[in-house]
Design an enzyme around this catalytic site. Structure first.
Site, mmCIF file in Angstrom:
data_model
loop_
_atom_site.group_PDB
_atom_site.id
_atom_site.type_symbol
_atom_site.label_atom_id
_atom_site.label_comp_id
_atom_site.label_asym_id
_atom_site.label_seq_id
_atom_site.Cartn_x
_atom_site.Cartn_y
_atom_site.Cartn_z
ATOM 1 N N GLY A 35 28.182 -49.830 -27.629
ATOM 2 C CA GLY A 35 27.621 -48.984 -28.671
ATOM 3 C C GLY A 35 26.123 -49.190 -28.766
ATOM 4 N NE ARG A 65 33.375 -57.448 -37.864
ATOM 5 C CZ ARG A 65 32.151 -56.953 -37.998
ATOM 6 N NH1 ARG A 65 31.123 -57.603 -37.463
ATOM 7 N NH2 ARG A 65 31.943 -55.816 -38.652
ATOM 8 C CD GLU A 98 30.059 -65.640 -41.225
ATOM 9 O OE1 GLU A 98 29.347 -64.907 -41.963
ATOM 10 O OE2 GLU A 98 30.223 -65.406 -40.023
ATOM 11 C CG HIS A 139 26.968 -63.436 -39.893
ATOM 12 N ND1 HIS A 139 28.240 -63.146 -40.336
ATOM 13 C CD2 HIS A 139 26.554 -62.317 -39.228
ATOM 14 C CE1 HIS A 139 28.576 -61.918 -39.962
ATOM 15 N NE2 HIS A 139 27.567 -61.404 -39.286
ATOM 16 C CB ALA A 195 11.167 -59.171 -41.629
#
Length: 315
Positions: free
Chosen positions: A157, A232, A261, A279, A285
Site C-alpha cells: 500500500g 501489527r 502498549e 510505536h 513532527a
C-alpha cells in the site's frame, strides 16, 4: 462554557470539538473554522456538549464513552485503525467515523527503513563497541551492505510503495507480496517465495488474520534474515522471533509494535541485533501535523453537511 475551552464568550453558540487523547489545539483549531471551538482537555460538560471528537490511537471509544457524548455527530480518528472505536454503536447513533489515511505513510516508511539500515550496517553494535571501550582490544562489528540485498515488502500500500522506493535508491532488489494489488513496478510473489528469497523483510499489512510468519515458514529463509515490523504485532509473535534469533534464522529484528502498549519490559529487550521503538515510527513532527490537519478537515466537512473524504461508516 467550561474552563476547558478557554475561548468562547458567555452566551456564544460555538460548536464544540474535543480531543480524546493528546491533541495539539494549535494544530487543529485553524482548520475547524471560526464558529468551532476545540477543547484540548475536555471536562464532563465539554463532552456532553461536543458535536465532534478528534481521537488518538490509544483511546478506546466504546458505548460508555459515546453515552457521555449525546450531541456527538462525528469522530475523526487519527491514523487508519478503528479497532478501538465501537463502529456499531456509532452507526446506531448516526455518528460518522473518519480516519486520516496516508498522513503518516512516509514517516512509517522512513522509520522502517531506518531500522533496516541500522541493522544491516550494525549501527547499534558498533555504538556499543565504542561506548564499552572495546575498540583496540577486540575485532569491531563488520557492517553489511544494503546494495545488492533483496528487500521483500509484505503489503504494497502507501507505506510499502514508499519503502520500496527507498530500497531501490540504495541499490536493493525489491520483491513484493500483496495478493490484493497490482505491483506494476515490482515482482509480486507468493509469501513462501518472498520469505525464501529475501535478505530483508518489512511488514506493512493489517493484522487480525493469524500469524503471518510462523517459525516453520521462517525456517525456509536465508540465514541472517533481517525482519522489521512497523505494522501489527500479531503478524509475527515474540515467541517466534525468539526461536528464530536463537536458531540463527534471524540476524536482525526491528519492532515498533507490541501486543500490549506501552510496555515496561520485553523478552527481546537488550538482545543483540534487536531494535525496539515505542510505536513512534508514524509520529514524526510532520506526520503529526498532517494527521491533525486531516482530522480537523474531516470534522469541518461533517459540520458542513458533507461526508468526510475518508469515512469508515455511514450510508
Amino acid at each position: 462554557m467550561s474552563a476547558g475551552t478557554g475561548v468562547t464568550t458567555p452566551g456564544s453558540a460555538a460548536r464544540i470539538v474535543v480531543g480524546l487523547g493528546p491533541v495539539d489545539a494549535a494544530l487543529v483549531q485553524p482548520h475547524l473554522g471560526p464558529d468551532v471551538v476545540f477543547v484540548e482537555h475536555p471536562t464532563a460538560s465539554d463532552l456532553a456538549a461536543a458535536e465532534g471528537a478528534i481521537v488518538r490511537a490509544a483511546v478506546a471509544v466504546d458505548r460508555d464513552v459515546l453515552g457521555r457524548m449525546p450531541a456527538l455527530r462525528v469522530i475523526a480518528r487519527t491514523g487508519v485503525g478503528v479497532e478501538r472505536v465501537d463502529l456499531e454503536a456509532a452507526q446506531e447513533r448516526g455518528i460518522l467515523v473518519a480516519t486520516t489515511p496516508g498522513s503518516n505513510s512516509r514517516a512509517v516508511a522512513e522509520g522502517a527503513f531506518a531500522m533496516i539500515a541500522a541493522l544491516v550496517k550494525r549501527v547499534p553494535e558498533s555504538n556499543a563497541f565504542v561506548s564499552d571501550g572495546e575498540w583496540g582490544s577486540a575485532a569491531p562489528p563488520t557492517p553489511g551492505d544494503l546494495g545488492g540485498l533483496t528487500l521483500a515488502v509484505l503489503g504494497y500500500g502507501r507505506i510499502g510503495r514508499i519503502l520500496a522506493g527507498f530500497g531501490r535508491a540504495f541499490g536493493m532488489r525489491i520483491l513484493v507480496h500483496d495478493p490484493f494489488v497490482a505491483a506494476e513496478d515490482a515482482e509480486n510473489v507468493s509469501l513462501v517465495e518472498a520469505v525464501a528469497r529475501a535478505d530483508v523483510i518489512s511488514l506493512h499489512l493489517p493484522g487480525g488474520g493469524g500469524e503471518l510468519l510462523p517459525i516453520e515458514l521462517l525456517k525456509t529463509a536465508r540465514p541472517g534474515l533481517v525482519l522489521v515490523n512497523c505494522a501489527r504485532a500479531d503478524l509475527v509473535t515474540t515467541t517466534t522471533i525468539e526461536r528464530a534469533l536463537d536458531a540463527g534464522i534471524l540476524g536482525g529484528v526491528g519492532l515498533d509494535v507490541f501486543d500490549e502498549e506501552p510496555i515496561t519490559s520485553h523478552p527481546l529487550a537488550g538482545r543483540p541485533h534487536v531494535l525496539l521503538s515505542p510505536h513512534t515510527s508514524g509520529l514524526s513532527a510532520g506526520a503529526t501535523r498532517e494527521t491533525f490537519r486531516m482530522a480537523a478537515v474531516a470534522i469541518a466537512e461533517a459540520f458542513g453537511g458533507r461526508y468526510p473524504t475518508f469515512t469508515r461508516n455511514g450510508d
